[in-house]
Design a protein around this motif. Structure first.
Motif, PDB file in Angstrom:
ATOM      1  N   LYS A 162       0.823  -1.206   0.000  1.00  0.00           N
ATOM      2  CA  LYS A 162       0.000   0.000   0.000  1.00  0.00           C
ATOM      3  C   LYS A 162       0.858   1.257   0.000  1.00  0.00           C
ATOM      4  N   ARG A 163       2.090   1.155   0.513  1.00  0.00           N
ATOM      5  CA  ARG A 163       2.978   2.312   0.609  1.00  0.00           C
ATOM      6  C   ARG A 163       4.035   2.321  -0.497  1.00  0.00           C
ATOM      7  N   ASP A 164       3.789   1.626  -1.560  1.00  0.00           N
ATOM      8  CA  ASP A 164       4.728   1.549  -2.681  1.00  0.00           C
ATOM      9  C   ASP A 164       4.781   2.903  -3.385  1.00  0.00           C
ATOM     10  N   ASP A 165       5.957   3.541  -3.365  1.00  0.00           N
ATOM     11  CA  ASP A 165       6.118   4.836  -4.033  1.00  0.00           C
ATOM     12  C   ASP A 165       6.929   4.705  -5.323  1.00  0.00           C
ATOM     13  N   ASP A 188       0.450  -4.011   3.939  1.00  0.00           N
ATOM     14  CA  ASP A 188       0.986  -2.830   4.605  1.00  0.00           C
ATOM     15  C   ASP A 188       2.507  -2.841   4.487  1.00  0.00           C
ATOM     16  N   ASP A 190       6.039  -1.538   1.514  1.00  0.00           N
ATOM     17  CA  ASP A 190       6.496  -0.644   0.455  1.00  0.00           C
ATOM     18  C   ASP A 190       6.807  -1.462  -0.798  1.00  0.00           C
TER      19      ASP A 190
END
Length: 216
Positions: A162-165, A188, A190
């Motif tokens: 969900k926090r993959d940038d 949850d 990266d």
């Protein structure tokens, strides 16, 4: 012995942390994991076509039950699955880098892409070697020929942080839309997903156990 083909990500290698983890876990239940070096000793001359060709050659040799891929390796796995669906009965993709060339163009911008073309190569960080390394412009040029979203028809499990940038999780959600054969698990984590290894392992084994008619 069931065979697994694991494809590493961009600027990585066969000894990546995720690849090593899954190799150990599958070995404990009697499965064999193959982790080819998709760079093939020539990172500067790398192309997506060359990676896909290498993966398919090995798949023909080992007849894998599942092809797994991380980031660019996930994209490569999906391309392979769309080209030869009978060869690849199931896919497990981790933060697959769908639309690789398009996203590079958006991230770098037109001036940087043009500079890359003029110079013929640019420096990127090679995680597998722990240093900066050159990648030739042919890598980007070749990648433009591939579909952003390969048409996979086989059962496919996707894990995405969900926090993959690096690659937005929305890319995987959109990919699964209208494809009943694709299941997406948002975690949850990266882009690396290295803090979700146990979860992915448990989910992969459970998912595989539910697949009908997969090769034994």
């Amino acid at each position: 012995m069931p065979e697994i083909l694991y494809l590493h990500g961009f600027a990585s290698g066969p000894q990546s942390r995720k690849g090593a983890f899954f190799a150990r876990q599958f070995h404990q239940i009697g499965w064999n994991v193959h982790q080819p070096d998709l760079n093939q000793g020539d990172f500067k001359g790398l192309t997506l076509t060359r990676q896909v060709s290498a993966a398919l050659r090995l798949a023909h040799e080992i007849r894998p039950e599942i092809v797994m891929g991380s980031s660019l390796g996930g994209y490569v796995a999906a391309i392979c699955g769309s080209i030869e669906p009978k060869l690849i009965p199931a896919l497990v993709l981790m933060a697959p880098a769908f639309g690789f060339a398009r996203r590079w163009s958006e991230r770098l911008g037109e001036p940087a892409i043009e500079q890359w073309r003029e110079k013929g190569a640019m420096d990127v960080y090679h995680y597998g070697e722990g240093r900066m390394a050159e990648i030739g412009y042919q890598f980007y040029e070749d990648a433009l020929w591939f579909s952003d979203t390969p048409d996979v028809r086989q059962p496919t499990l996707i894990f995405h942080g969900k926090r993959d940038d690096v690659v937005s999780p929305e890319a995987s959600v959109q990919f699964a839309w209208g494809r009943p054969n694709v299941q997406v698990e948002l975690l949850d984590s990266d882009h690396g997903l290295t803090d979700a290894l146990e979860i992915m392992w448990t989910e992969t084994v459970a998912w595989r156990g539910r697949l009908p008619g997969i090769r034994a």
